[in-house]
Write a protein that holds these residues in place. Structure first.
Motif, PDB file in Angstrom:
ATOM      1  N   GLN A  68       0.823  -1.204   0.000  1.00  0.00           N
ATOM      2  CA  GLN A  68       0.000   0.000   0.000  1.00  0.00           C
ATOM      3  C   GLN A  68       0.861   1.260   0.000  1.00  0.00           C
ATOM      4  O   GLN A  68       0.624   2.193  -0.794  1.00  0.00           O
ATOM      5  N   TRP A 124      -8.248  -5.828  -3.283  1.00  0.00           N
ATOM      6  CA  TRP A 124      -7.451  -4.593  -3.258  1.00  0.00           C
ATOM      7  C   TRP A 124      -6.629  -4.437  -4.531  1.00  0.00           C
ATOM      8  O   TRP A 124      -6.533  -3.330  -5.087  1.00  0.00           O
ATOM      9  N   PHE A 128      -7.951  -1.383  -6.613  1.00  0.00           N
ATOM     10  CA  PHE A 128      -7.114  -0.221  -6.302  1.00  0.00           C
ATOM     11  C   PHE A 128      -5.760  -0.269  -7.001  1.00  0.00           C
ATOM     12  O   PHE A 128      -5.383   0.665  -7.714  1.00  0.00           O
ATOM     13  N   GLY A 154      -9.962   1.580  -1.410  1.00  0.00           N
ATOM     14  CA  GLY A 154      -8.682   0.918  -1.205  1.00  0.00           C
ATOM     15  C   GLY A 154      -8.296   0.889   0.265  1.00  0.00           C
ATOM     16  O   GLY A 154      -7.833  -0.137   0.785  1.00  0.00           O
ATOM     17  N   ARG A 155      -8.511   2.009   0.936  1.00  0.00           N
ATOM     18  CA  ARG A 155      -8.192   2.067   2.365  1.00  0.00           C
ATOM     19  C   ARG A 155      -9.111   1.142   3.161  1.00  0.00           C
ATOM     20  O   ARG A 155      -8.682   0.478   4.105  1.00  0.00           O
ATOM     21  N   LEU A 157     -10.527  -1.648   2.119  1.00  0.00           N
ATOM     22  CA  LEU A 157     -10.100  -3.036   1.915  1.00  0.00           C
ATOM     23  C   LEU A 157      -8.849  -3.351   2.730  1.00  0.00           C
ATOM     24  O   LEU A 157      -8.750  -4.410   3.365  1.00  0.00           O
ATOM     25  N   MET A 158      -7.886  -2.441   2.724  1.00  0.00           N
ATOM     26  CA  MET A 158      -6.649  -2.696   3.452  1.00  0.00           C
ATOM     27  C   MET A 158      -6.872  -2.685   4.965  1.00  0.00           C
ATOM     28  O   MET A 158      -6.275  -3.489   5.687  1.00  0.00           O
TER      29      MET A 158
END
Length: 268
Positions: A68, A124, A128, A154-155, A157-158
Motif C-alpha cells: 500500500q 485490493w 485499487f 482501497g483504504r 479493503l486494506m
C-alpha cells in the motif's frame, strides 16, 4: 513378619530381591521419563510451530502494508523506484500466504481467516492497485490517480485486511500461551520426576541397608564373636539363629553342633 520371611530366604533370593527391586524402580522411572520426554518434545514442537506461524503472519501483514505504501508513492510521483519495493512486498505476501496455508492446514478456523485475507488482497489489487498502476503509467491522468487514492475503497479493503490479520495473529498468540504453559508443565513434571527418583532411590537404599544390616551383617557379627568364644573354650553359651533357614541359620547350626560335640568331649 517381613523380617522372618527374609530370614528364611537364602542369599541368592535376597540378592535377587534387591537387584530386582532396583531394576523395577529403574524400569518404572525410565518409562515415566520417556513418557514425559515425549510430552516435552510434543509441547516444544507445537510452541515452535506457533512461533513459525506468527512470524509468517506478521510478515504477511507487513507485506500488505508495504504494498500500500509503495503503491501510493508511485501513484503520486510516477517514480519507478517505488515499483521495486511494491513488487518485492507483493512477492513476500504470496510467499507468506503459501507458508501459512501449509502451517495451518490442521486449523480450519485459521484457514478461513487466511482465505479472507487473501481474498481481500485480491480485491485490493483488482479495485485499487491495478487501476492506479494503469493511470500512473499513462502519465496523463494524475488527477485520476489522486482521486483514486482519495477514495475510501482501497483504504477500506486494506483496513479490513489488517483487522483480519490481527485476528489471525491474536489466535496464534493465544495458542502460543497455552502451548508454552503446556511445555512449562511438562518440564516441571520432568523436574518433579527427577526429584521423586532421587527420593525413592535414597529411601530404597536406606531400606535395603537396614534390611541387610538386620538380617545379615548383625547376625554374622554375632556368630563371628561366638566362634571366638567357642574356640577359646567357652562352651556355656547359647547359639542364636539356629531356627533360620538361610546361610546364617546353617552357620549357626554348625556352631551349635560344634558346641554340643565339644561339651560331650569335655564331659568324658
Amino acid at each position: 513378619m517381613t523380617e522372618n520371611w527374609l530370614n528364611d530366604r537364602g542369599l541368592r533370593v535376597k540378592a535377587i530381591l534387591v537387584l530386582g527391586s532396583l531394576f523395577g524402580l529403574f524400569a518404572i522411572t525410565a518409562a515415566l521419563f520417556l513418557l514425559n520426554q515425549r510430552e516435552v518434545h510434543e509441547a516444544r514442537r507445537l510452541s515452535e510451530h506457533t512461533v513459525e506461524v506468527l512470524h509468517a503472519a506478521n510478515g504477511l501483514i507487513l507485506a500488505a502494508v508495504s504494498q500500500q505504501s509503495a503503491l501510493r508513492g508511485y501513484g503520486l510521483t510516477s517514480d519507478a523506484r517505488f515499483l521495486a519495493p511494491y513488487q518485492s512486498a507483493r512477492t513476500d505476501f504470496e510467499h507468506h500466504a503459501g507458508t501459512l496455508k501449509q502451517l495451518t492446514a490442521d486449523n480450519p478456523e485459521q484457514q478461513a481467516r487466511l482465505l479472507d485475507i487473501t481474498r481481500l488482497m485480491a480485491a485490493w489489487q483488482l479495485e485499487f492497485a491495478t487501476p492506479l498502476l494503469d493511470y500512473a503509467e499513462s502519465g496523463r491522468q494524475l488527477d485520476r490517480v489522486v482521486e483514486l487514492i482519495k477514495l475510501s475503497r482501497g483504504r477500506e479493503l486494506m483496513d479490513t485486511l489488517r483487522a483480519r490479520g490481527l485476528e489471525f495473529i491474536a489466535v496464534e498468540e493465544s495458542l502460543l500461551q497455552m502451548r508454552s504453559a503446556r511445555l512449562a508443565d511438562a518440564l516441571d513434571n520432568v523436574r518433579r520426576l527427577a526429584i521423586g527418583l532421587l527420593l525413592a532411590a535414597a529411601l530404597s537404599t536406606a531400606i535395603f541397608m537396614v534390611a541387610i544390616q538386620r538380617t545379615l551383617v548383625t547376625p554374622m557379627n554375632r556368630l563371628t564373636a561366638l566362634i571366638g568364644r567357642l574356640t577359646g573354650g567357652d562352651l556355656d553359651l547359647e547359639v542364636p539363629y539356629t531356627e533360620r533357614k538361610d546361610e546364617v541359620g546353617a552357620i549357626a547350626g554348625a556352631l551349635e553342633r560344634f558346641r554340643c560335640t565339644a561339651l560331650q568331649i569335655q564331659q568324658r
